[in-house]
Scaffold this active site. Structure first.
Site, PDB file in Angstrom:
ATOM      1  N   HIS A  16      26.006  20.529  26.477  1.00  0.00           N
ATOM      2  CA  HIS A  16      25.359  19.115  26.186  1.00  0.00           C
ATOM      3  C   HIS A  16      26.273  18.316  25.646  1.00  0.00           C
ATOM      4  O   HIS A  16      27.247  18.590  25.027  1.00  0.00           O
ATOM      5  CB  HIS A  16      24.109  19.738  25.332  1.00  0.00           C
ATOM      6  CG  HIS A  16      24.278  20.130  23.869  1.00  0.00           C
ATOM      7  ND1 HIS A  16      24.764  21.435  23.757  1.00  0.00           N
ATOM      8  CD2 HIS A  16      24.346  19.491  22.768  1.00  0.00           C
ATOM      9  CE1 HIS A  16      24.939  21.582  22.460  1.00  0.00           C
ATOM     10  NE2 HIS A  16      24.585  20.667  21.733  1.00  0.00           N
ATOM     11  N   HIS A  18      26.161  16.453  22.749  1.00  0.00           N
ATOM     12  CA  HIS A  18      26.322  16.408  21.204  1.00  0.00           C
ATOM     13  C   HIS A  18      27.647  16.310  20.801  1.00  0.00           C
ATOM     14  O   HIS A  18      28.479  16.919  21.302  1.00  0.00           O
ATOM     15  CB  HIS A  18      25.301  17.402  20.307  1.00  0.00           C
ATOM     16  CG  HIS A  18      23.949  16.897  20.580  1.00  0.00           C
ATOM     17  ND1 HIS A  18      23.009  17.979  19.994  1.00  0.00           N
ATOM     18  CD2 HIS A  18      23.293  15.999  20.774  1.00  0.00           C
ATOM     19  CE1 HIS A  18      21.617  17.339  20.139  1.00  0.00           C
ATOM     20  NE2 HIS A  18      21.789  16.380  20.638  1.00  0.00           N
ATOM     21  N   ASP A  20      29.479  17.387  18.256  1.00  0.00           N
ATOM     22  CA  ASP A  20      30.331  18.788  17.898  1.00  0.00           C
ATOM     23  C   ASP A  20      30.490  19.609  19.078  1.00  0.00           C
ATOM     24  O   ASP A  20      31.302  20.447  18.994  1.00  0.00           O
ATOM     25  CB  ASP A  20      29.488  19.599  16.549  1.00  0.00           C
ATOM     26  CG  ASP A  20      28.171  19.830  17.243  1.00  0.00           C
ATOM     27  OD1 ASP A  20      27.342  19.125  18.117  1.00  0.00           O
ATOM     28  OD2 ASP A  20      27.641  21.244  16.935  1.00  0.00           O
ATOM     29  N   HIS A  21      30.025  19.140  20.359  1.00  0.00           N
ATOM     30  CA  HIS A  21      30.478  19.759  21.425  1.00  0.00           C
ATOM     31  C   HIS A  21      31.384  19.296  22.412  1.00  0.00           C
ATOM     32  O   HIS A  21      31.968  20.024  23.324  1.00  0.00           O
ATOM     33  CB  HIS A  21      29.090  20.328  22.096  1.00  0.00           C
ATOM     34  CG  HIS A  21      28.219  21.451  21.422  1.00  0.00           C
ATOM     35  ND1 HIS A  21      28.412  22.689  21.721  1.00  0.00           N
ATOM     36  CD2 HIS A  21      27.440  21.176  20.366  1.00  0.00           C
ATOM     37  CE1 HIS A  21      27.676  23.385  20.753  1.00  0.00           C
ATOM     38  NE2 HIS A  21      27.170  22.520  20.028  1.00  0.00           N
ATOM     39  N   HIS A  94      17.053  22.452  24.347  1.00  0.00           N
ATOM     40  CA  HIS A  94      17.478  21.811  23.174  1.00  0.00           C
ATOM     41  C   HIS A  94      16.671  20.587  23.238  1.00  0.00           C
ATOM     42  O   HIS A  94      15.879  20.287  23.859  1.00  0.00           O
ATOM     43  CB  HIS A  94      19.209  21.747  23.238  1.00  0.00           C
ATOM     44  CG  HIS A  94      19.872  21.407  22.068  1.00  0.00           C
ATOM     45  ND1 HIS A  94      19.218  21.815  20.988  1.00  0.00           N
ATOM     46  CD2 HIS A  94      20.960  20.378  21.763  1.00  0.00           C
ATOM     47  CE1 HIS A  94      19.980  21.471  19.659  1.00  0.00           C
ATOM     48  NE2 HIS A  94      20.933  20.625  20.420  1.00  0.00           N
ATOM     49  N   ASP A 165      23.467  25.478  22.454  1.00  0.00           N
ATOM     50  CA  ASP A 165      22.487  25.041  21.266  1.00  0.00           C
ATOM     51  C   ASP A 165      21.186  25.159  22.412  1.00  0.00           C
ATOM     52  O   ASP A 165      20.645  24.503  23.100  1.00  0.00           O
ATOM     53  CB  ASP A 165      22.498  23.991  20.875  1.00  0.00           C
ATOM     54  CG  ASP A 165      23.801  23.452  19.814  1.00  0.00           C
ATOM     55  OD1 ASP A 165      24.681  24.650  20.004  1.00  0.00           O
ATOM     56  OD2 ASP A 165      24.004  22.769  19.290  1.00  0.00           O
ATOM     57  N   HIS A 223      27.160  29.508  16.413  1.00  0.00           N
ATOM     58  CA  HIS A 223      26.720  27.968  16.190  1.00  0.00           C
ATOM     59  C   HIS A 223      25.966  28.279  14.501  1.00  0.00           C
ATOM     60  O   HIS A 223      25.107  27.676  14.367  1.00  0.00           O
ATOM     61  CB  HIS A 223      25.547  27.548  17.102  1.00  0.00           C
ATOM     62  CG  HIS A 223      25.754  26.095  17.162  1.00  0.00           C
ATOM     63  ND1 HIS A 223      24.722  25.391  16.410  1.00  0.00           N
ATOM     64  CD2 HIS A 223      26.391  24.992  17.389  1.00  0.00           C
ATOM     65  CE1 HIS A 223      24.777  23.918  16.349  1.00  0.00           C
ATOM     66  NE2 HIS A 223      25.849  23.827  17.290  1.00  0.00           N
TER      67      HIS A 223
END
Length: 265
Positions: A16, A18, A20-21, A94, A165, A223
């Site tokens: 996804h 976000h 942090d990814h 998510h 996530d 995570h």
């Protein structure tokens, strides 16, 4: 660079968008470009996110000199199809468009019974390989030996599932059924179960319950929230209450995990 793996990466699988990814991708692409990379790179991402990901990479990294392609995936789509395995996307839950990935190996050839082959008069050498490859062979006296006479039943491959996530889902249970390794979101402990639900994550206990339902062999809890950085043992204890034994664990960054075949002795 930290773990000495090198940059021989040909496919990147994004769960996804976000930060942090994905915010590491521009730096990765630029490093590859600085190293005069020529080989193509493919990035796989959830359906409906290609334009946003392309915009980020264009803005932060520019267009690299090597071929770069971005492919979107929906539930059940095959991202990578290889002679011995495939990587398939599956729907997750998510708070943005998201997807998980399952690496599913093909069945392997049955075991070759060398002793039986010699009893039947098959000479040691190329005929062994042909029989194991599924081809019948003819002996000097005209006898035909069929592969099933000396080769056992096909043996199952391994399955490794990575959720990214997500809240716990029945779809994850379905695709992870019997998997050798499930790598599941376990952001929070039970003391933050309500927060896990609001933020579309899972607790360690929820991941363990899901893993037990799916019958997976091992469960990697990932995570993890930074609030547990000093001590992840409570999460492991919670997970093991529902999963049993020490099959549920929090891996260290860079840790190498051996995943044996289902029929390993």
């Amino acid at each position: 660079m930290r773990f000495g793996t090198g940059f021989g990466v040909s496919h990147v699988f994004v769960t996804h968008l976000h930060g942090d990814h994905i915010l590491g991708l521009p730096g990765l692409l630029q490093t590859m470009d600085f190293n005069d990379r020529e080989a193509a790179l493919s990035i796989h991402t959830p359906k409906g996110t290609v334009a946003k990901l392309r915009a980020l990479l264009d803005a932060a990294a520019g267009r690299p000199s090597f071929p770069l392609s971005i492919h979107e995936l929906g539930d059940g789509d095959v991202a990578l199809d290889r002679p011995e395995y495939e990587i398939r996307g599956f729907e997750t839950d998510h708070d943005t468009r998201s997807i998980g990935y399952a690496l599913i190996e093909d069945e392997r050839k049955g075991r070759f019974d060398r002793e039986r082959a010699e009893e039947l008069g098959v000479p040691v050498g190329p005929k062994f390989q042909r029989l194991h490859a599924g081809e019948p062979v003819e002996l000097e006296d005209g006898t035909v030996i069929e592969p099933e006479q000396v080769v056992g039943d096909p043996r199952p491959g391994r399955t490794i599932v990575y959720t990214g996530d997500t809240r716990p889902t029945d779809r994850t249970v379905e695709i992870a059924a019997g998997a050798e390794l499930l790598i599941h979101d376990s952001t929070f402990g039970g003391d933050n179960a309500a927060r896990a639900g609001r933020t579309a994550h899972s607790t360690a206990a929820q991941a363990a319950e899901l893993g037990a339902r799916a019958g997976v062999k091992r469960l990697a809890l990932v995570h993890i929230s930074s609030r547990y950085a000093g001590n992840v043992s409570p999460l492991e204890r919670e997970a093991r209450e529902h999963f049993g034994g020490d099959g549920a664990f929090v891996p260290d960054d860079g840790e190498t995990i051996s995943v044996p075949y289902p029929d390993a002795e």
